[in-house]
Scaffold this active site. Structure first.
Site, PDB file in Angstrom:
ATOM      1  N   THR A 398      17.885  -7.137  -3.488  1.00 21.09           N
ATOM      2  CA  THR A 398      19.063  -6.895  -4.318  1.00 21.09           C
ATOM      3  C   THR A 398      20.185  -6.396  -3.425  1.00 21.09           C
ATOM      4  O   THR A 398      20.012  -5.449  -2.648  1.00 21.09           O
ATOM      5  CB  THR A 398      18.780  -5.880  -5.450  1.00 21.09           C
ATOM      6  OG1 THR A 398      19.988  -5.653  -6.191  1.00 21.09           O
ATOM      7  CG2 THR A 398      18.263  -4.555  -4.913  1.00 21.09           C
ATOM      8  N   HIS A 450       3.283   2.350  -5.209  1.00 21.97           N
ATOM      9  CA  HIS A 450       2.427   3.215  -4.394  1.00 21.97           C
ATOM     10  C   HIS A 450       0.936   3.080  -4.735  1.00 21.97           C
ATOM     11  O   HIS A 450       0.095   3.663  -4.043  1.00 21.97           O
ATOM     12  CB  HIS A 450       2.859   4.674  -4.564  1.00 21.97           C
ATOM     13  CG  HIS A 450       2.665   5.491  -3.331  1.00 21.97           C
ATOM     14  ND1 HIS A 450       2.238   4.967  -2.130  1.00 21.97           N
ATOM     15  CD2 HIS A 450       2.837   6.822  -3.099  1.00 21.97           C
ATOM     16  CE1 HIS A 450       2.160   5.923  -1.225  1.00 21.97           C
ATOM     17  NE2 HIS A 450       2.521   7.063  -1.784  1.00 21.97           N
TER      18      HIS A 450
END
Length: 479
Positions: A398, A450
């Site tokens: 992005t 994560h």
């Protein structure tokens, strides 16, 4: 008679134009009751939770009824249009179900209605017609056969499309008694102008018979959009001119792409434990390489910009750290490693955030990647991104730098494990070879899931991207 009637009238139902979608909003009808249609002709544009899609009718015949009006959200499988496939057979018309929202009919002046000739009229500007209902429509861009001038104007106006005005009428953009006159443009061009905030009446047409083309619309916006395009290929589409609202509040219905994006982002934010890391890097050598590639004969015909080399740097980093290119399968309690990279590019559009992806980007050469990026961006800006183009992404970039933003903490695209945010590239004081010098500097931010990407892996990926951009020769040595 019942059998004859059921065979004569065909119902076209709202299809599932994506995978598992349950509804779509009707944005625009290109036909009205009484219009002749042919198999394959686009009759309306709908917006799903993923993209705007044009729907072609699978029948030859005459439109009998539109079941829903523009702006109505319709369930997949519901009938949206009835077509008389055997006009003139004498069978009685079926009882029309009460539509949820009646389409708004355009008022036609009596004198203009009287001038309307018999026979089939063009449904879209730029689409030819024929007397035989079994002949398919010409390809887009084909010349329009001459029609009765008043009839063409009436038919086009009822469809929300302009057609050539009769001889002696005022120029496009003016109205007089008994005259229907609008700037001439195809529906996609009209939508493009609306998205870019361009008044068609202010444009001088260059197309045949005075039709406004896409190039005309883009030319009208060139002064306003040129700086953003020069900096990076992904940016928000130019916002329409906004006037001061009358009230103290404006309520905007949340639907379509924006509704789907909101749900996906909430699901991603509260499902995947996000970690974001940052690095500031000297990209002066990368910017020099961009300038050199622009004049390279092997890159002729494609757009070369910093995003191209950033994308290539990320692909190199993924190749060196393939475990980052994965997804978390909650149901199976498995980590799924992807041996391909479908590179997503986030793009802001009037309908909301879209993330189309370049399929198998890891296999593309630099010229091929440049061409893929150019096509992806152009399609997104025109609002023509398909649901298929947004499926199957594995990692995303992005570019927030195009808005002058230094960095951000991007949210993962659902089903992906990493997203790279690129900040603005600015001239800043930087210690280079022991001396403070002005250098081109940017900040990168990598968010990752994560559950499957630990701090060490995420750090190595981000460090590799930064290392390639600092020393772009690593595109060769590391590849």
């Amino acid at each position: 008679m019942t059998a004859d009637t059921s065979a004569r009238y065909r119902e076209f139902k709202m299809p599932d134009v994506g995978e598992g979608l349950t509804e779509a909003e009707i944005l625009k009808w290109y036909v009205q009751p009484g219009d002749t249609v042919v198999d394959g002709q686009v009759v309306c544009e709908v917006e799903t939770a993923k993209a705007a899609v044009e729907l072609p009718i699978p029948y030859d015949g005459v439109v009998h009824a539109l079941r829903f009006g523009e702006g109505t959200t319709v369930d997949v499988g519901a009938s949206i249009i009835t077509v008389d496939v055997a006009p003139g057979s004498g069978s009685p018309a079926p009882a029309a179900a009460e539509p949820v929202a009646e389409p708004v009919a355009q008022q036609v002046a009596p004198e203009a209605e009287a001038a309307e000739p018999k026979g089939r009229q063009p449904v879209l500007v730029g689409y030819g017609v024929s007397e035989a209902s079994t002949k398919r429509r010409p390809r887009r861009g084909a010349a329009v056969p001459e029609q009765g001038a008043a009839a063409a104007a009436i038919q086009a106006e009822m469809n929300g499309v302009a057609s050539a005005p009769p001889a002696g009428t005022p120029p496009a953009g003016t109205l007089s008694a008994g005259t229907l006159s609008r700037p001439l443009a195809k529906p996609p061009v009209r939508k493009l102008a609306k998205d870019l905030g361009v008044d068609l009446a202010t444009i001088t047409p260059t197309g045949p018979d005075g039709i406004i083309t896409r190039e005309d619309v883009h030319a009208a916006t060139a002064p306003a959009t040129a700086p953003a395009v020069a900096e990076a290929p992904i940016s928000a589409v130019a916002a329409p001119t906004v006037t001061a609202p009358a009230g103290r509040e404006t309520r905007i219905p949340v639907k379509g792409v924006r509704k789907a994006t909101a749900a996906a982002m909430v699901g991603s934010a509260f499902t995947a434990p996000h970690v974001t890391e940052f690095v500031t890097v000297d990209v002066t050598r990368t910017m020099k390489l961009v300038d050199e590639l622009k004049s390279d004969k092997d890159m002729a015909g494609v757009r070369v910009n910093p995003l191209l080399l950033i994308a290539k740097a990320l692909l190199v980093a993924i190749k060196r750290n393939p475990e980052v290119n994965a997804t978390w399968d909650e149901a199976a309690q498995e980590i799924v490693l992807k041996h391909y990279v479908n590179l997503g590019i986030a793009a802001a559009t009037p309908r909301g955030l879209l993330v189309p992806n370049i399929k198998d980007a890891h296999d593309q050469t630099l010229p091929q990647l440049a061409q893929s990026l150019g096509e992806l961006v152009a399609t997104a800006r025109e609002g023509k991104t398909t649901p298929a183009a947004m499926r199957g992404g594995t990692v995303t970039i992005t570019n927030v730098g195009v808005f002058g933003v230094d960095t951000g903490t991007p949210i993962l695209n659902p089903g992906e494990s990493a997203i790279l945010a690129v900040g603005a590239i600015k001239l800043q004081p930087w210690v280079h070879k022991g001396k403070v010098k002005p250098r081109q500097v940017t900040t990168l931010a990598l968010s990752f899931d994560h559950r499957l990407v630990d701090g060490a892996l995420g750090s190595m990926v981000l460090a590799d991207v930064a290392a390639v951009l600092e020393q772009p020769k690593r595109l060769i040595t590391w590849a």
